[in-house]
Design an enzyme around this catalytic site. Sequence first.
Site, short mmCIF file in Angstrom:
data_model
loop_
_atom_site.label_atom_id
_atom_site.label_comp_id
_atom_site.label_asym_id
_atom_site.label_seq_id
_atom_site.Cartn_x
_atom_site.Cartn_y
_atom_site.Cartn_z
N ASP A 127 0.82 -1.21 0.00
CA ASP A 127 0.00 0.00 0.00
C ASP A 127 0.85 1.26 0.00
OD1 ASP A 127 -2.33 -1.38 0.01
OD2 ASP A 127 -2.56 -1.38 2.19
N MET A 166 -7.91 7.96 9.69
CA MET A 166 -8.39 8.71 8.53
C MET A 166 -9.30 9.85 8.97
SD MET A 166 -9.08 5.45 6.04
CE MET A 166 -9.55 4.32 7.35
N LYS A 187 -3.29 3.45 -2.35
CA LYS A 187 -4.62 4.06 -2.42
C LYS A 187 -4.58 5.41 -1.72
CE LYS A 187 -7.25 0.32 -1.49
NZ LYS A 187 -8.36 -0.32 -0.90
#
Length: 470
Positions: free
Chosen positions: A248, A383, A270
């Site tokens: 990632d 996040m 991502k």
Amino acid sequence: MDHFPIFLRVEGRRIVLSGGGEAALAKLRLLMKTAGHITVFSADPDPEIAAWAENGKLRLVRRAMAPGDTLCAALFYAADEDDAEDARTAAIARADGALVNVVDNLEDSQFITPAIVDRDPVTIAIGTEGAAPVLARAIKADLEERLPVALGPLARIGKTFRKAAEALPFGRARRDFWRDYYFNAGPSAITGGETAVQGALDELLTDHLARKARPGHVHFVGGGPGDPDLLTMKARRLLDEADVVIYDRLISAPILELARREAVMIDVGKEAFGPSTPQETINDLIVEHAQKGAQVVRLKSGDATVFGRLDEEIDALDAQQIAWSIVPGITSASAAVAEIGQSLTKRGRNSSVRFLTGHDMKGFADHDWATLARPGEVAAIYMGKKSARFIQGRLIMHGADRHTPVTVIENASRPEQRILDTTLDALPTALAAAEMSGPALTFYGLAPRDAVPAQTDNPYSTPIQAQEAL
Ligand code: SAH
């Protein structure tokens, strides 16, 4: 890297050295281990050099070097222990086309000689670009102690068996065989001498030829928050063994360095709210490589089981009956809380802690705000940067105290780590002012402990007091 490390073939080639004193002796002791043809120019050589010449270990020319003396030489060492003479002989060698090293003069040298750990044919060269010879020597001493003396003989006998081992298919099968030899069969047989090791190799090959090819396997590996020291030993080993690494965006460069150079490295990074590799494409990639028989490491940041879309990837593997396993990693909440010197739970304050995501696939994520708004609650928000205002609004609407501490740790455990110490009330403004572009973990209900002791054992960990003030 100003100096690129290579192993130069010197077998049968000329190596020339000018000088006959201590500096020359030290270099010659090293050079005589090679299969190069050594010539020494010195009008007044140390008796030891003269003795080496008599024993045929080198050629001694009892005069100062002159133009043309270094023709066809691969390497030249100026070891005259005299700056002017070094400059003169180095200029001759340069004109003759040799690679030049001026002893103890980094500036005028075209190459430097590393510290060497010699388990011939296993040779380890350690360089510090001339910056810290003491460090190079310390590393050398450490390796000397750690590497068994038998390593050399094992490698030498192993080399004679390379052709025979080609009976095994190239790639994993062959690597497994050699790993087994160097770490199991070889060391056990070495006390019996060379014949015993040869016997062990034959036996091992028969055993490995009879083995069926290992089927593909996928390890979901938690790569931790970024500091390679925070990887598990299992993660390290699997990275070293992987044929394919699918990783990632948040996996840090020093961690990727741990994979084998031949491994296929696939970035499926991502970007939150940004362009991304669709999950289906990632699933297909993992399946495709595992079906080809590869040992795949699917490397996810932190812990693979925390906000990592792990289940979708597992389902894709299950559908194709591909074996998989999970290797836990240190989740960012654990790394971040360590950096502010707090604990996630505390008697009398909070007996539970929540891991929340600021946004999910539908946008900002909803949670049990009423419960969270109670005094003493602690949440680790992943996040959470873009959703800070939304989270603040919901919590205040449900009665949370505006002065509740909130700490945002950006790039936890990495050299560029920053810590923002604020309150629920000020969170969106403070976050905007801080302009954080790295991954950040938000702690609702936790402030940095006042005095965090300096952690000198961890180069990545900067005490709070020294953090950039935001
Ligand atoms: N599986 C990961 C989380 C993936 S979601 C884990 O267990 O940590 C991605 C979020 O993780 C980022 O938006 C950020 O909130 C957090 N994160 C990942 N690495 C981080 C780091 N080094 N410092 C702070 N937060 C990090």
